[in-house]
Structure formats: C-alpha cells, structure tokens
Design an enzyme around this catalytic site. Sequence first.
Site, PDB file in Angstrom:
ATOM      1  N   LYS A   1      27.588 -41.599  90.172  1.00  0.00           N
ATOM      2  CA  LYS A   1      27.670 -42.850  90.945  1.00  0.00           C
ATOM      3  C   LYS A   1      26.362 -43.110  91.686  1.00  0.00           C
ATOM      4  CE  LYS A   1      32.423 -42.768  92.376  1.00  0.00           C
ATOM      5  NZ  LYS A   1      33.253 -42.929  93.563  1.00  0.00           N
TER       6      LYS A   1
ATOM      7  N   LYS B   1      37.495 -55.956 100.876  1.00  0.00           N
ATOM      8  CA  LYS B   1      36.098 -56.404 100.764  1.00  0.00           C
ATOM      9  C   LYS B   1      35.730 -56.829  99.337  1.00  0.00           C
ATOM     10  CE  LYS B   1      34.314 -53.964 104.784  1.00  0.00           C
ATOM     11  NZ  LYS B   1      33.302 -53.062 105.339  1.00  0.00           N
TER      12      LYS B   1
ATOM     13  N   ASP C   1      27.157 -55.402 107.029  1.00  0.00           N
ATOM     14  CA  ASP C   1      27.328 -53.995 107.407  1.00  0.00           C
ATOM     15  C   ASP C   1      25.986 -53.266 107.467  1.00  0.00           C
ATOM     16  OD1 ASP C   1      30.071 -54.007 107.769  1.00  0.00           O
ATOM     17  OD2 ASP C   1      30.495 -53.598 105.660  1.00  0.00           O
TER      18      ASP C   1
HETATM   19  P1  ATR Z   1      33.972 -46.706 101.244  1.00  0.00           P
HETATM   20  O1  ATR Z   1      34.252 -48.167 101.012  1.00  0.00           O
HETATM   21  O2  ATR Z   1      34.472 -46.198 102.549  1.00  0.00           O
HETATM   22  O3  ATR Z   1      32.555 -46.356 100.976  1.00  0.00           O
HETATM   23  P2  ATR Z   1      34.658 -45.637  98.655  1.00  0.00           P
HETATM   24  O4  ATR Z   1      33.995 -46.796  98.005  1.00  0.00           O
HETATM   25  O5  ATR Z   1      35.952 -45.153  98.124  1.00  0.00           O
HETATM   26  O6  ATR Z   1      34.908 -45.935 100.183  1.00  0.00           O
HETATM   27  O7  ATR Z   1      33.597 -44.444  98.661  1.00  0.00           O
HETATM   28  C1  ATR Z   1      33.862 -43.233  99.282  1.00  0.00           C
HETATM   29  C2  ATR Z   1      32.590 -42.382  99.260  1.00  0.00           C
HETATM   30  O8  ATR Z   1      32.811 -41.208 100.027  1.00  0.00           O
HETATM   31  C3  ATR Z   1      32.190 -41.908  97.873  1.00  0.00           C
HETATM   32  O9  ATR Z   1      30.789 -41.763  97.822  1.00  0.00           O
HETATM   33  C4  ATR Z   1      32.888 -40.547  97.800  1.00  0.00           C
HETATM   34  O10 ATR Z   1      32.309 -39.642  96.878  1.00  0.00           O
HETATM   35  P3  ATR Z   1      32.710 -39.720  95.318  1.00  0.00           P
HETATM   36  O11 ATR Z   1      31.893 -40.826  94.741  1.00  0.00           O
HETATM   37  O12 ATR Z   1      32.378 -38.380  94.786  1.00  0.00           O
HETATM   38  O13 ATR Z   1      34.206 -40.001  95.294  1.00  0.00           O
HETATM   39  C5  ATR Z   1      32.627 -40.059  99.192  1.00  0.00           C
HETATM   40  N1  ATR Z   1      33.555 -38.995  99.626  1.00  0.00           N
HETATM   41  C6  ATR Z   1      34.832 -39.113  99.978  1.00  0.00           C
HETATM   42  N2  ATR Z   1      35.353 -37.926 100.357  1.00  0.00           N
HETATM   43  C7  ATR Z   1      34.353 -37.022 100.258  1.00  0.00           C
HETATM   44  C8  ATR Z   1      34.226 -35.628 100.520  1.00  0.00           C
HETATM   45  N3  ATR Z   1      35.256 -34.896 100.965  1.00  0.00           N
HETATM   46  N4  ATR Z   1      33.024 -35.043 100.313  1.00  0.00           N
HETATM   47  C9  ATR Z   1      31.983 -35.748  99.874  1.00  0.00           C
HETATM   48  N5  ATR Z   1      32.037 -37.075  99.593  1.00  0.00           N
HETATM   49  C10 ATR Z   1      33.182 -37.710  99.795  1.00  0.00           C
END
Ligand code: ATR
Length: 273
Positions: free
Chosen positions: A156, A66, A102
């Site tokens: 973030k 993306k 989306d």
């Molecule tokens: P996507 O495109 O699916 O949104 P991404 O850009 O990598 O993927 O973002 C993943 C999101 O899920 C982030 O907000 C991440 O939190 P962090 O910013 O702290 O990394 C969140 N995330 C992933 N695993 C998580 C978990 N086990 N608990 C809470 N938040 C999680």
Amino acid sequence: MTDRYAVFGNPLSHSKSPLIHMTFARDTGADIDYGRVEAPLDGFAASVEAFRAAGGRGINITAPFKLDAYALATRRMPRAECAGATNCLKFENNEIIAENFDGIGLVRDIERNLRMPLAGKRVLLLGAGGAARGALLPILEALPSILTIVNRTRAKADAMQCQFARFGAIHVANGDEVGPRSFDVVLNATSASLRGELPAFAAESIAPGALAYELAYGKGLTPFLTFTRSAGAGPLADGVGMLVEQAAEAFAWWRGTRPRTRSLIDDLTIPLE
Ligand code: ATR
C-alpha cells in the site's frame, strides 16, 4: 438569515465539530447554526441531499463517510482529489464541491503552533490508509528534505509512492529498515492507537528531540507516544491542533473569514501526561 452547516458521521457522540464551529461563529460574528447528523451507514447520500434541500450550505464529514462524500461530489479540489477522500463539502450554485483539509490542518499545527517548519526536515510517515493519504500532499508541499513512508502492508505504501511521485520524492521502507537517528519528525497516521497497538518501526530511527505526532485526538499517551518518548523524542503532540486547524480552514472556505485557533486549541487540549 442563519446559514446551516453540520458534521456527518456514525457514530458521532464524541464529535467536537459543533463546539469548534460555534466558537468560530461567535468569535467572527457569523450567523450560523452547526448541527450533527448521525447518518445511517447505508444512507449517507440521502441524508446529505435532505440537508442540502433544506438549505444547508456545507458539511464536514468524519468516519466512515469520507469516501462516500468524495463519490457524491460534482467537483473535487486538488487536495481531495489526491487523497481520494473528503472531509468537507460546500454546496454552491447547484454544485457539491469537495475539499480535504486534514493534511493542511496537520501541517499548520506543526509549523505554526508547534513551531517546527518542515522545510529541510526528515519526516517519517507511518501508515498508508485514508489519514496518511490526506496528509501526504500538504507534507510534500512543505518541502521536507526526505519523506519516508512505513506501512505494515508494504504494497500500500508502494502504491502511494507511485501515485504521489509527481508531487515530490517519497521513500518507502520497512519498519526495521530505517536508519539510525534518521527522522526529525515522526507522524503516526495509522489507526493502530484506536486499538491500543503500536505500529512497528525502529526506535533508533528517531533523532534526539524529534517531534512525535499522533494524528488521533484525545487518546492520551498512546503506545506510539510512549514508545517514541522512551526512544528520545522531544515534543509529543496529539491531533488536537490538527482538528482545530482543519476546522478553521473549512470555516474560512465556507465563510471567507479565518477564525483564530489558539485559545480553542488550549481549551481542548488534554494533557498527555
Ligand atoms: P484511516 O482512515 O484511519 O487511515 P484506514 O484507511 O483503514 O484508516 O488505514 C489504517 C492504516 O493504519 C493502515 O495504514 C493500516 O495498515 P495496513 O495498510 O497494513 O492495514 C494501519 N494500521 C492499522 N492497525 C495497525 C497496526 N496495529 N500496526 C500497524 N499499522 C496499522
């Protein structure tokens, strides 16, 4: 002449996009072919160019491309610009135009299919990654009374708040800071469910009967849905409606005709129980 479209991603084996778009084509009488292109991880741009050179009219984009698709665009529509990512390209007059459907798909699903208008509602958005960024502008445009973002990495969410401030008020909180019964709608836009994990936030923040919405499709009763249900959430939803609605938006953008979505959503729905 048959117009060609495709979904690009890697891996792609489980993509429902071809089924969805060919159903739309059948229902609207459009003469299209919709394929799937599993582009090499380091070869997205070349794959897209080859598809375009062969007469392709547009593509959908899924993980992990993306951001690459966004970079490839020669023009970006406001929703793509805000998200910094695109899930849909249109090839027109030598231009590569980027959109992001989306968030609008999510909001349409909530408001029209689940009959929960967001205006005046208290909304909690979990996550600050790509999925959350894609959802943010359409959610703000739906005028919730409050929109709070909780993210594991607080910085973030703070950055997202700054970037989107001109579109509406956003609160940022830690998961344990949100007040009792404070949300009518809780959206899980984290990728935690993909690994069977639960994003941390306070159970008592969920108002009785709140809508709990898991943006990921086809993961069943995820830890998020199980947690929110036991905390008193009412309707539970996964991303099937969002998936079909964003595809309908893309189809309409490409073809000028918006297909019906209800029966396809019903066909693709996997019961959460
Ligand atoms: P996507 O495109 O699916 O949104 P991404 O850009 O990598 O993927 O973002 C993943 C999101 O899920 C982030 O907000 C991440 O939190 P962090 O910013 O702290 O990394 C969140 N995330 C992933 N695993 C998580 C978990 N086990 N608990 C809470 N938040 C999680």
